[in-house]
Design a protein around this motif. Structure first.
Motif, PDB file in Angstrom:
ATOM      1  N   PRO A 138       0.780  -1.249   0.000  1.00  0.00           N
ATOM      2  CA  PRO A 138       0.000   0.000   0.000  1.00  0.00           C
ATOM      3  C   PRO A 138       0.806   1.291   0.000  1.00  0.00           C
ATOM      4  O   PRO A 138       0.262   2.351  -0.283  1.00  0.00           O
ATOM      5  CB  PRO A 138      -0.860  -0.106   1.258  1.00  0.00           C
ATOM      6  N   GLY A 139       2.083   1.242   0.301  1.00  0.00           N
ATOM      7  CA  GLY A 139       2.873   2.462   0.323  1.00  0.00           C
ATOM      8  C   GLY A 139       4.281   2.207  -0.159  1.00  0.00           C
ATOM      9  O   GLY A 139       4.667   1.072  -0.428  1.00  0.00           O
ATOM     10  N   ASP A 140       5.042   3.268  -0.249  1.00  0.00           N
ATOM     11  CA  ASP A 140       6.435   3.145  -0.648  1.00  0.00           C
ATOM     12  C   ASP A 140       7.265   4.058   0.242  1.00  0.00           C
ATOM     13  O   ASP A 140       7.424   5.236  -0.064  1.00  0.00           O
ATOM     14  CB  ASP A 140       6.609   3.523  -2.117  1.00  0.00           C
ATOM     15  N   PRO A 141       7.698   3.545   1.380  1.00  0.00           N
ATOM     16  CA  PRO A 141       7.710   2.161   1.827  1.00  0.00           C
ATOM     17  C   PRO A 141       6.466   1.781   2.640  1.00  0.00           C
ATOM     18  O   PRO A 141       5.629   2.632   2.946  1.00  0.00           O
ATOM     19  CB  PRO A 141       8.942   2.115   2.735  1.00  0.00           C
ATOM     20  N   THR A 142       6.379   0.503   2.965  1.00  0.00           N
ATOM     21  CA  THR A 142       5.300  -0.049   3.778  1.00  0.00           C
ATOM     22  C   THR A 142       5.900  -0.773   4.975  1.00  0.00           C
ATOM     23  O   THR A 142       6.872  -1.513   4.827  1.00  0.00           O
ATOM     24  CB  THR A 142       4.454  -1.047   2.962  1.00  0.00           C
ATOM     25  N   ILE A 143       5.300  -0.568   6.141  1.00  0.00           N
ATOM     26  CA  ILE A 143       5.656  -1.357   7.319  1.00  0.00           C
ATOM     27  C   ILE A 143       4.934  -2.693   7.170  1.00  0.00           C
ATOM     28  O   ILE A 143       3.713  -2.726   7.022  1.00  0.00           O
ATOM     29  CB  ILE A 143       5.218  -0.663   8.624  1.00  0.00           C
ATOM     30  N   VAL A 144       5.690  -3.777   7.188  1.00  0.00           N
ATOM     31  CA  VAL A 144       5.133  -5.110   6.982  1.00  0.00           C
ATOM     32  C   VAL A 144       5.373  -5.937   8.237  1.00  0.00           C
ATOM     33  O   VAL A 144       6.512  -6.108   8.667  1.00  0.00           O
ATOM     34  CB  VAL A 144       5.790  -5.797   5.756  1.00  0.00           C
ATOM     35  N   PHE A 145       4.284  -6.440   8.805  1.00  0.00           N
ATOM     36  CA  PHE A 145       4.370  -7.313   9.973  1.00  0.00           C
ATOM     37  C   PHE A 145       4.243  -8.749   9.492  1.00  0.00           C
ATOM     38  O   PHE A 145       3.239  -9.122   8.891  1.00  0.00           O
ATOM     39  CB  PHE A 145       3.264  -6.991  10.984  1.00  0.00           C
ATOM     40  N   ILE A 146       5.260  -9.555   9.753  1.00  0.00           N
ATOM     41  CA  ILE A 146       5.315 -10.945   9.300  1.00  0.00           C
ATOM     42  C   ILE A 146       5.102 -11.837  10.514  1.00  0.00           C
ATOM     43  O   ILE A 146       5.836 -11.752  11.497  1.00  0.00           O
ATOM     44  CB  ILE A 146       6.678 -11.247   8.649  1.00  0.00           C
ATOM     45  N   ALA A 147       4.083 -12.693  10.423  1.00  0.00           N
ATOM     46  CA  ALA A 147       3.775 -13.599  11.538  1.00  0.00           C
ATOM     47  C   ALA A 147       3.585 -15.015  11.004  1.00  0.00           C
ATOM     48  O   ALA A 147       3.248 -15.211   9.835  1.00  0.00           O
ATOM     49  CB  ALA A 147       2.520 -13.140  12.263  1.00  0.00           C
ATOM     50  N   TYR A 148       3.779 -15.987  11.886  1.00  0.00           N
ATOM     51  CA  TYR A 148       3.697 -17.391  11.504  1.00  0.00           C
ATOM     52  C   TYR A 148       2.661 -18.172  12.301  1.00  0.00           C
ATOM     53  O   TYR A 148       2.250 -19.241  11.882  1.00  0.00           O
ATOM     54  CB  TYR A 148       5.069 -18.051  11.704  1.00  0.00           C
ATOM     55  N   LYS A 149       2.281 -17.647  13.452  1.00  0.00           N
ATOM     56  CA  LYS A 149       1.387 -18.375  14.350  1.00  0.00           C
ATOM     57  C   LYS A 149       0.287 -17.454  14.843  1.00  0.00           C
ATOM     58  O   LYS A 149       0.502 -16.249  15.008  1.00  0.00           O
ATOM     59  CB  LYS A 149       2.170 -18.927  15.545  1.00  0.00           C
ATOM     60  N   ARG A 150      -0.859 -18.049  15.091  1.00  0.00           N
ATOM     61  CA  ARG A 150      -2.019 -17.272  15.555  1.00  0.00           C
ATOM     62  C   ARG A 150      -1.722 -16.503  16.839  1.00  0.00           C
ATOM     63  O   ARG A 150      -2.140 -15.370  17.003  1.00  0.00           O
ATOM     64  CB  ARG A 150      -3.194 -18.231  15.752  1.00  0.00           C
ATOM     65  N   ASN A 151      -0.956 -17.122  17.740  1.00  0.00           N
ATOM     66  CA  ASN A 151      -0.688 -16.479  19.029  1.00  0.00           C
ATOM     67  C   ASN A 151       0.302 -15.313  18.928  1.00  0.00           C
ATOM     68  O   ASN A 151       0.633 -14.686  19.917  1.00  0.00           O
ATOM     69  CB  ASN A 151      -0.203 -17.497  20.056  1.00  0.00           C
ATOM     70  N   GLN A 152       0.760 -14.991  17.712  1.00  0.00           N
ATOM     71  CA  GLN A 152       1.653 -13.853  17.514  1.00  0.00           C
ATOM     72  C   GLN A 152       0.893 -12.548  17.239  1.00  0.00           C
ATOM     73  O   GLN A 152       1.496 -11.475  17.217  1.00  0.00           O
ATOM     74  CB  GLN A 152       2.637 -14.145  16.375  1.00  0.00           C
ATOM     75  N   GLN A 153      -0.418 -12.637  17.056  1.00  0.00           N
ATOM     76  CA  GLN A 153      -1.211 -11.441  16.775  1.00  0.00           C
ATOM     77  C   GLN A 153      -1.088 -10.359  17.859  1.00  0.00           C
ATOM     78  O   GLN A 153      -0.979  -9.180  17.526  1.00  0.00           O
ATOM     79  CB  GLN A 153      -2.685 -11.806  16.549  1.00  0.00           C
ATOM     80  N   PRO A 154      -1.088 -10.713  19.153  1.00  0.00           N
ATOM     81  CA  PRO A 154      -0.917  -9.660  20.164  1.00  0.00           C
ATOM     82  C   PRO A 154       0.381  -8.867  19.991  1.00  0.00           C
ATOM     83  O   PRO A 154       0.413  -7.663  20.250  1.00  0.00           O
ATOM     84  CB  PRO A 154      -0.941 -10.423  21.494  1.00  0.00           C
ATOM     85  N   SER A 155       1.448  -9.516  19.537  1.00  0.00           N
ATOM     86  CA  SER A 155       2.704  -8.809  19.311  1.00  0.00           C
ATOM     87  C   SER A 155       2.557  -7.793  18.175  1.00  0.00           C
ATOM     88  O   SER A 155       3.044  -6.664  18.272  1.00  0.00           O
ATOM     89  CB  SER A 155       3.824  -9.816  18.992  1.00  0.00           C
ATOM     90  N   ILE A 156       1.860  -8.180  17.121  1.00  0.00           N
ATOM     91  CA  ILE A 156       1.589  -7.242  16.021  1.00  0.00           C
ATOM     92  C   ILE A 156       0.724  -6.098  16.538  1.00  0.00           C
ATOM     93  O   ILE A 156       0.996  -4.924  16.256  1.00  0.00           O
ATOM     94  CB  ILE A 156       0.915  -7.946  14.839  1.00  0.00           C
ATOM     95  N   ASN A 157      -0.306  -6.421  17.296  1.00  0.00           N
ATOM     96  CA  ASN A 157      -1.193  -5.389  17.837  1.00  0.00           C
ATOM     97  C   ASN A 157      -0.420  -4.386  18.694  1.00  0.00           C
ATOM     98  O   ASN A 157      -0.704  -3.182  18.660  1.00  0.00           O
ATOM     99  CB  ASN A 157      -2.323  -6.014  18.648  1.00  0.00           C
ATOM    100  N   ASP A 158       0.563  -4.872  19.464  1.00  0.00           N
ATOM    101  CA  ASP A 158       1.387  -3.975  20.279  1.00  0.00           C
ATOM    102  C   ASP A 158       2.211  -3.032  19.402  1.00  0.00           C
ATOM    103  O   ASP A 158       2.301  -1.834  19.686  1.00  0.00           O
ATOM    104  CB  ASP A 158       2.327  -4.771  21.196  1.00  0.00           C
ATOM    105  N   TRP A 159       2.803  -3.559  18.336  1.00  0.00           N
ATOM    106  CA  TRP A 159       3.547  -2.713  17.398  1.00  0.00           C
ATOM    107  C   TRP A 159       2.623  -1.641  16.809  1.00  0.00           C
ATOM    108  O   TRP A 159       2.968  -0.461  16.765  1.00  0.00           O
ATOM    109  CB  TRP A 159       4.123  -3.551  16.256  1.00  0.00           C
ATOM    110  N   VAL A 160       1.458  -2.073  16.336  1.00  0.00           N
ATOM    111  CA  VAL A 160       0.501  -1.143  15.708  1.00  0.00           C
ATOM    112  C   VAL A 160       0.125  -0.037  16.686  1.00  0.00           C
ATOM    113  O   VAL A 160       0.129   1.151  16.334  1.00  0.00           O
ATOM    114  CB  VAL A 160      -0.745  -1.909  15.203  1.00  0.00           C
TER     115      VAL A 160
END
Length: 165
Positions: free
Chosen positions: A42-64
């Motif tokens: 969506p942008g140039d640049p874009t912040i990209v959150f890469i996750a592998y497991k469902r239980n990693q969503q809270p970590s992404i939410n904290d970053w956001v």
């Protein structure tokens, strides 16, 4: 002296990833729109959150939350759950499960599920495992300006901000 050491660390971290290229991928967001990555980020640049497991969503939410990212407006960002090639057989089930937890169309558009080899994806980015999330700053041409492992901290936020071109 401490500031000088921190600046050198940021400089060296950015130099170390200067040659990393985000892999070319075709995927769909949770609205069903086909995208080619990294060109359709969506942008140039874009912040990209890469996750592998469902239980990693809270970590992404904290970053956001700590970055003050919003559904609309502000810095461009996206979430990339990397579920792997084998999960493609269950694609509808997985995507519908994620869709049911995300009611916002804008947020569904920010979530792009990767159904390709986790090993090849990780190798392309120099990622060493799937136990933690990664936060990347990626340009539309695929250049990786920053790749940061793990939960958000003030130092990691500073590294991400320093990497903006």
């Amino acid at each position: 002296m401490r500031i000088f050491v921190a600046l050198i660390a940021v400089f060296l971290a950015n130099m170390a990833i200067a040659d990393l290229q985000f892999p070319q991928l075709d995927a769909d967001d949770l609205n069903g729109r086909s995208v080619s990555l990294p060109q359709d980020l969506p942008g140039d640049p874009t912040i990209v959150f890469i996750a592998y497991k469902r239980n990693q969503q809270p970590s992404i939410n904290d970053w956001v939350a700590r970055l003050g990212l919003q559904e609309r407006g502000g810095p461009a960002w996206a979430e990339l759950p990397v579920v792997g090639r084998g999960a493609a057989l269950f694609r509808n089930f997985i995507d519908n499960g994620m869709r049911s937890g995300i009611t916002s169309t804008a947020m569904r558009g920010r979530t792009i599920t990767i159904y390709s080899s986790q090993r090849a994806f990780n190798r392309a980015l120099g990622i060493d495992g799937r136990d933690q999330i990664y936060t990347a700053l990626v340009g539309r041409s695929g250049e990786v300006h920053a790749l940061i492992k793990g939960d958000v901290t003030e130092d990691k936020i500073a590294r991400l901000r320093a990497a903006y071109p």
